[in-house]
Design a protein around this motif. Sequence first.
Motif, PDB file in Angstrom:
ATOM      1  N   GLY A   1       0.811  -1.211   0.000  1.00  0.00           N
ATOM      2  CA  GLY A   1       0.000   0.000   0.000  1.00  0.00           C
ATOM      3  C   GLY A   1       0.841   1.256   0.000  1.00  0.00           C
ATOM      4  N   GLN A   2       0.162   2.395   0.253  1.00  0.00           N
ATOM      5  CA  GLN A   2       0.841   3.683   0.256  1.00  0.00           C
ATOM      6  C   GLN A   2       1.181   4.157   1.662  1.00  0.00           C
ATOM      7  N   GLU A   3       0.523   3.592   2.668  1.00  0.00           N
ATOM      8  CA  GLU A   3       0.783   3.998   4.046  1.00  0.00           C
ATOM      9  C   GLU A   3       1.670   2.955   4.699  1.00  0.00           C
ATOM     10  N   ASN A   4       2.891   3.361   5.068  1.00  0.00           N
ATOM     11  CA  ASN A   4       3.880   2.413   5.589  1.00  0.00           C
ATOM     12  C   ASN A   4       4.517   2.984   6.855  1.00  0.00           C
ATOM     13  N   THR A   5       3.708   3.159   7.869  1.00  0.00           N
ATOM     14  CA  THR A   5       4.177   3.785   9.101  1.00  0.00           C
ATOM     15  C   THR A   5       5.054   2.824   9.906  1.00  0.00           C
ATOM     16  N   GLU A   6       6.222   3.323  10.333  1.00  0.00           N
ATOM     17  CA  GLU A   6       7.165   2.594  11.194  1.00  0.00           C
ATOM     18  C   GLU A   6       7.415   1.172  10.697  1.00  0.00           C
ATOM     19  N   PRO A   7       7.988   1.013   9.502  1.00  0.00           N
ATOM     20  CA  PRO A   7       8.252  -0.336   9.003  1.00  0.00           C
ATOM     21  C   PRO A   7       9.434  -0.979   9.733  1.00  0.00           C
ATOM     22  N   LYS A   8       9.304  -2.271   9.990  1.00  0.00           N
ATOM     23  CA  LYS A   8      10.399  -3.035  10.597  1.00  0.00           C
ATOM     24  C   LYS A   8      10.435  -4.400   9.945  1.00  0.00           C
ATOM     25  N   LEU A   9      11.664  -4.832   9.573  1.00  0.00           N
ATOM     26  CA  LEU A   9      11.833  -6.086   8.860  1.00  0.00           C
ATOM     27  C   LEU A   9      12.862  -6.955   9.576  1.00  0.00           C
ATOM     28  N   TYR A  10      12.480  -8.220   9.808  1.00  0.00           N
ATOM     29  CA  TYR A  10      13.409  -9.204  10.372  1.00  0.00           C
ATOM     30  C   TYR A  10      13.453 -10.389   9.420  1.00  0.00           C
ATOM     31  N   ILE A  11      14.676 -10.722   8.970  1.00  0.00           N
ATOM     32  CA  ILE A  11      14.886 -11.894   8.126  1.00  0.00           C
ATOM     33  C   ILE A  11      15.830 -12.834   8.871  1.00  0.00           C
ATOM     34  N   ASP A  12      15.369 -14.050   9.074  1.00  0.00           N
ATOM     35  CA  ASP A  12      16.135 -15.041   9.820  1.00  0.00           C
ATOM     36  C   ASP A  12      16.516 -14.490  11.194  1.00  0.00           C
ATOM     37  N   ASN A  13      15.504 -13.798  11.821  1.00  0.00           N
ATOM     38  CA  ASN A  13      15.647 -13.220  13.163  1.00  0.00           C
ATOM     39  C   ASN A  13      16.673 -12.110  13.239  1.00  0.00           C
ATOM     40  N   LYS A  14      17.074 -11.558  12.098  1.00  0.00           N
ATOM     41  CA  LYS A  14      18.002 -10.433  12.076  1.00  0.00           C
ATOM     42  C   LYS A  14      17.275  -9.209  11.529  1.00  0.00           C
ATOM     43  N   GLU A  15      17.373  -8.070  12.247  1.00  0.00           N
ATOM     44  CA  GLU A  15      16.702  -6.855  11.781  1.00  0.00           C
ATOM     45  C   GLU A  15      17.434  -6.297  10.571  1.00  0.00           C
ATOM     46  N   ILE A  16      16.678  -5.954   9.564  1.00  0.00           N
ATOM     47  CA  ILE A  16      17.213  -5.400   8.325  1.00  0.00           C
ATOM     48  C   ILE A  16      16.857  -3.929   8.264  1.00  0.00           C
ATOM     49  N   LYS A  17      17.842  -3.096   8.056  1.00  0.00           N
ATOM     50  CA  LYS A  17      17.590  -1.660   8.007  1.00  0.00           C
ATOM     51  C   LYS A  17      16.777  -1.300   6.769  1.00  0.00           C
ATOM     52  N   MET A  18      15.809  -0.418   6.980  1.00  0.00           N
ATOM     53  CA  MET A  18      14.989   0.033   5.857  1.00  0.00           C
ATOM     54  C   MET A  18      14.276   1.320   6.265  1.00  0.00           C
TER      55      MET A  18
ATOM     56  N   ILE B   1       0.979  -3.531  12.208  1.00  0.00           N
ATOM     57  CA  ILE B   1       0.469  -4.851  11.842  1.00  0.00           C
ATOM     58  C   ILE B   1       1.656  -5.745  11.477  1.00  0.00           C
ATOM     59  N   LEU B   2       1.721  -6.944  12.066  1.00  0.00           N
ATOM     60  CA  LEU B   2       2.811  -7.885  11.825  1.00  0.00           C
ATOM     61  C   LEU B   2       2.389  -8.921  10.789  1.00  0.00           C
ATOM     62  N   TRP B   3       3.262  -9.136   9.811  1.00  0.00           N
ATOM     63  CA  TRP B   3       3.095 -10.249   8.870  1.00  0.00           C
ATOM     64  C   TRP B   3       4.289 -11.181   9.029  1.00  0.00           C
ATOM     65  N   SER B   4       4.017 -12.497   9.047  1.00  0.00           N
ATOM     66  CA  SER B   4       5.086 -13.492   9.141  1.00  0.00           C
ATOM     67  C   SER B   4       4.915 -14.523   8.038  1.00  0.00           C
ATOM     68  N   GLY B   5       6.042 -14.985   7.505  1.00  0.00           N
ATOM     69  CA  GLY B   5       5.971 -15.987   6.462  1.00  0.00           C
ATOM     70  C   GLY B   5       7.338 -16.543   6.118  1.00  0.00           C
ATOM     71  N   ILE B   6       7.401 -17.238   4.986  1.00  0.00           N
ATOM     72  CA  ILE B   6       8.619 -17.903   4.528  1.00  0.00           C
ATOM     73  C   ILE B   6       9.010 -17.324   3.170  1.00  0.00           C
ATOM     74  N   ILE B   7      10.289 -17.057   2.988  1.00  0.00           N
ATOM     75  CA  ILE B   7      10.816 -16.673   1.682  1.00  0.00           C
ATOM     76  C   ILE B   7      12.033 -17.545   1.378  1.00  0.00           C
ATOM     77  N   TYR B   8      12.495 -17.487   0.123  1.00  0.00           N
ATOM     78  CA  TYR B   8      13.664 -18.248  -0.330  1.00  0.00           C
ATOM     79  C   TYR B   8      14.629 -17.258  -0.986  1.00  0.00           C
ATOM     80  N   PRO B   9      15.398 -16.544  -0.174  1.00  0.00           N
ATOM     81  CA  PRO B   9      16.211 -15.454  -0.731  1.00  0.00           C
ATOM     82  C   PRO B   9      17.562 -15.883  -1.291  1.00  0.00           C
ATOM     83  N   TYR B  10      17.935 -17.168  -1.094  1.00  0.00           N
ATOM     84  CA  TYR B  10      19.268 -17.570  -1.521  1.00  0.00           C
ATOM     85  C   TYR B  10      19.185 -18.559  -2.677  1.00  0.00           C
TER      86      TYR B  10
END
Length: 1471
Positions: A1093-1110, A1141-1150
């Motif tokens: 969407g267009q509203e992205n207040t306070e985004p936070k991203l964790y990949i493999d339990n590591k916080e990713i800056k964004m 709002i938290l979203w959790s799931g699986i990705i295949y980044p490698y």
Amino acid sequence: MIGLNNFVLKSIILLLTCIYLINLITVSNGYIIKDVSQEGTLYKSYPTLEGLCYFILDFLCIEKNLGDDCNQVKFPDSSVQSSQLQTTLKTSNSTIWSYMLVIEIGKNTIYIETPQDTNFLPINVECLDQGVDLTNAQLTLINDKYFFQPNNNQGHTIMGEYKLTGVVIQDLTTTNFEISLTASLSIFCKINQKSSSPIFLIQCSRYIPQGNNQTANMIILKSYNQRKDFVISFDKIFQNYFYSISNIKTYPNSLVNLQLFGLGETAILSFKTNTTADIGYFLLYSNNNLVNKGLYYPIYSDDTGTTFLSPLSIEYNTDIAYDLFYQSGLKEYQASEPDQIVGNIIQYDTQKLPSPQLDFSYPYTDPILGWSFSGLRGKDLTPIEFYFNPNSETKVLSSGFPFGYIWSSPSIYTFQFNSLLKKKYKNPALLAFALKSQIETTLTSILCPPQDTFVYDNSLAPKIYKTEKYHLKYDEFILRVYAETPYQFSHFISEENQLIGIESLVSGDTYNSIYEIKNFNSFSLVDQVSSSVQFSKGGILYVDYTNNQVVRNYEDPFVPNFDINAIKLVSFLYNDLDVTYHRQYNVLYFNYSDIVPRECPFRMNQVTNGANSLNAKTFVSTWNQTLKLFQIEFYVEANSETGIYQFSLSKDNGPFDLFYSHALPTQLRIKKSILDNQGPIFNEVSPITYPDIVPGSLGSFGWSITIEDSINGFDYGYIVIKGTIDQSIYNITFSTKDLDLGDKYLGIYNFKIMAWYPCISQDYIISEVKLFDRGNRMSFFSILLPPSSDKYLACTNPFIKFLDKPKINSYTMTCQPDPIASQDTTPPELTSFVLSSKVFQVGAPVNFSISFTATDLESGVKNDVKPKVYISNSNNQILEYESEIVEVLGKTISYRCVVSPRIGFGFPGSVLISVYGFINNNGLFSGYSTKNLTDLNYDSVIPTAFVIVPLITGHMLITEKGGDLWLYGRGLDIASLASVTIEGTEESIVPTKTYFSAVLIQGIKPTKKPFKVNLFVPYAINEIVVTPEVYDSYIIDCNNNGVLGENSKCNCNSKWTSLDIRYQCLVPNHYISSSTQVSHLTGGEITLSGWFGQENTEPKLYIDNKEIKMTSTAISSDSFKVTIGPGSVGPIQVNYTQNSILWSGIIYPYLVIEKQCPLKCEEHGTCNKVTGTCSCNSGYTGFDCSSPVNNNNNGTETHVDNNGTTIIKNQDIGYSISIDSIIELDFTGNSISTLNLTNNWIFVNKIGTVTTFNQTRDNEDKTQALVILAIEEVNDRDKDFTFAGNEFTVTKGGLKMSLSVSNWLYKSNLNTLQVQMSSEISDIQSNNCYKDERTSTIESQSNNNNLIDNINYLKITKNGNILYSRFQDKMLSDNRPTTVTAKILSKDKTSVKIALNLPHCDECLIDPDFSLLITPDYKTDCKSSKKWVIAVAVVFGVVGLAIFSIVLYLIYKKSTFLKIKVYAFRKIFTK
């Protein structure tokens, strides 16, 4: 009247029959005198305290001989006091009187005497010799409680109803109770008897102080010589009401030297109680004096309490102190601290209206008068109210600038308008014209000199000789009137001063005609000399000399007076309502005894509080034949007050009587709501400034206003901006569609006015504002609020936060003077004025236009102001029309005004035309009255023409439930057919009932949207757009991102969710569906795709339990890029939060560096470890290169049935493949819902070798998910494909399936889809070649060792035949390649079940393929064969979009169950 029943009804009929026989006809020497009183008149009465009885009777006197004079008829008995109330009807030889007879006790017969006879006409009446016996009388408080009644302009009133019991009242008798209060109580309260029943209503303007002697509080009831005193207590009013007051404040904070910027506005007191809005009683003192009419308006309420507003009483220019008290329990408390609320309020300065004068009289053929006055400029030109005799108390027009303003100089102005009179008047000496300013209370009158002498002939007065009533529905009806008007018909006028003219004509002419008027209970018939005759329901029309009887106006079926309190069988369709954002439809059911006609209408009115009570609606009953009950369909407005819903019930038959709902045995309760009674208010007001206007410049200025309505939300309104010198007016209507920033709860709107050179420096002010929210609550402001206005209006001021800023509504525009324009001392001049017709056609909707031009050679005409055209008739009705600017040419402007005449307006006779509102660029204005136009030789007095043309003019209420629709108009009795178009569907309906002015269309289908009705009449088609009134709706919306469900909640589509009930489906319901890939050794930048969407207040991203800056700035609606470090190949947990709002799931980044090839690949082929595919050596084929090419596929065939089943077979064996279901899984893998696909496929088409099927699934947001299956048969030779970046080959005789799911509405953004395939294997008969192979061999393999239990290849071997199934490790998720996994859920010797699990996606596409080959040791020479079946079902989660022509597009996201059955076919050899 108590206890009327069938016996009583029979008694009434018997008594009336006796009276009729006694008084049939009495003749005395030529006189005929008769009692012609209306049915239901009572002839027996209890006496008053003075021992007298009162009877009102009608008498007919007919003069039969020359010299007879009905005026000499009298009552000879001196003991009978007679008072002639009125002469109801008088003709040349008859008179009908209405008399009040006052009879002494014991008098039973009175007589009428003629000059010839004494004791001529006996009249039997009975004045009883004693009062009602009160020995056993009791007064019982109905429902054992008092209630608070909000009264407009009177504050809250304590009310209680007492019912009299224990008395016997004779039937058919008038009772005369005297009810009073003791002195100690009458200071605070008053009491009166309700009209038709012994119910006594006590009303107290304030509570009874504790110091009052409670035992002295008595109701005194008297009936002639009977008296009884009843002690009453008010303890019950407050004994259970315990609450407190807090948050006391005023708007503005300081009232010291408060300068108001609007007349009638005032400061506002605000306070909060810790209870609901229906509990609380308050007293306001001003300088220690009780404000008798303190008004307390609840505006907001929630779980913490209720906020009230109260307009502070004003004593202008005087120091004043206010004190607020309240009653809690049985104690009085002072809420405000002493001297907490003090101030001095300075009133808004206004200008009185100059004295008007008669300007000229009858200078032309038509009787036209002119009125004028002049005044000094510099003050507000207030709206003017105009009155005209013969009924000078009836306002005929209220109009503000520019009407009447014909000229101005820099210092003064002149007002002039013309009035068209009738050529003759019955009483010309009484003609008068009156006017006053809207803010004044005194009329200034001027007598109108008659044009001609005229002797009125009373015998030619208007006459109605017949009426017929046709009931339509609810309380609406048509009255057909047969009338004679020798002086020509003018109009009907109702009690409410509604005027109906020639448009009511059915047939005839203006002298002798039939008319139809709607809903006129009482009315006057007026002719062209302003002679009028009044008629009411049951009133006498004329004398029938043949039968010596009177003929009355229409009468409803006779209904004896009944006690409206005797209501029974009361219930509501719904109770304990939740009206949070919900206008709630409901039905009140009730009944009365059988004496009440079933067509008798009852009216239900909500008891409302405050200025918004002006919007209170009346609901009317109908009879429910099925339930045998009266019913009233009504609604409770959204966000109404919680507690008991108060309303009143009144009846239409008999004396007016009111029933308050508090007395009902069943109460309607509102359990849940968020009260919002306050309309939209201004939160911020900022000027939009522009530098000084100089030569050559063009700019804009105005205000930027933030409108707040935090609960209901703003809907629409208007703002009027006025120039204080040139009086230019800009009326700006707007709605949420004009929002510049924000939303309906807090939004910014910009109001701009263009400015150009030359111009004048002046202040522009916001002179009026009216705003509505989505719950129809209003706010209103005017700089000139009339004194008669509702006092609550001050509480609705949208400037409530800025009352101490008197310049908040003002903007000073500074303009550099132009050397030439600034010297202009004359206003614009009219240079042309052309009418499109010399006749004003008022019989049909024919447009009439006026073209005119104006010029100002010195300063030019202001080109953003539109003059107004006014058209008036001899009834002093005036129509206003705004012109349009056609062309601006230098200092001259051309205008055109299109007039849609009101049907019948001004006929018979002429109309006057005038035009006002020309303004030049030096601030001078002008206009042209009818006389001004005539003096310039312009047509301004034109005749009217009228013909009856079939025409629809309106319709009766119809709700969203559809049903019966009554159309109103003229000439509708010849309608033959109606065409109704609802939401694009047209239906023809034959009208059920037709009258000249109404037609009934039945069977209208339910709809909440406007619909079109065409009515077919000979030679014409009439069209009307009907907008249903919606009784059940929500004032919230789903913002086009969902549909409204239950409990005020939206069912949002998959991409949106709600965090606040006011902002539903506006928060992105984000998810990640795919990821690009980088090396697991180095990491790098990846793109995460999905929906954000267009509203992205306070985004936070964790990949493999590591916080990713964004940062939020790097996020687009469907992707964002981040950088990750090295990691492990395979599924990686990702957590992404935005908007809390938290979203959790699986990705295949490698990336997978090396992929596994099928087993045995290297026996007859070479493994490509990049793609995981096996390249076969010459002579071999298959996924694992284990099948020889020789004779392989030569006999393989494929076949696709119309039900979606696919068969792949050779000469010995066949496999039947079908997809059975899609499953939605939650975050933990549990099944949420299943879509069964088996045998539900719909054939779409077959193009070449590709066959397409589809299915749909209904979503909760009323959309549909689409599932598409495309099957391609590879028949001639092997074929290469590319899908999701993978390249592969399907061998000859194989097939490829594409499954697409789109628009799947997930229960959660964490959910995914799964598609399943199951297999069942069974032997049919023995095979000599493979008699020891009773089971099949199932092999599977993944091309990625990092995915546990994953499979990409499935190989089923039976009797030397191999079914190869390939499941790509990629799919298309929202058109992007992403990893997909498959696994075997279960397997045994006879079955296998496989599942493919997909990510959360909006559009999903998978692409499996199948081939049937033979093993190297396949045996072909066995004589006996064996039939067997292998069925394989694959389950895989699917979300995607087909991206090439052979791909099947499936539109929603769910699990699909794919079943593959393998059948053995016995080859029949023919020898």
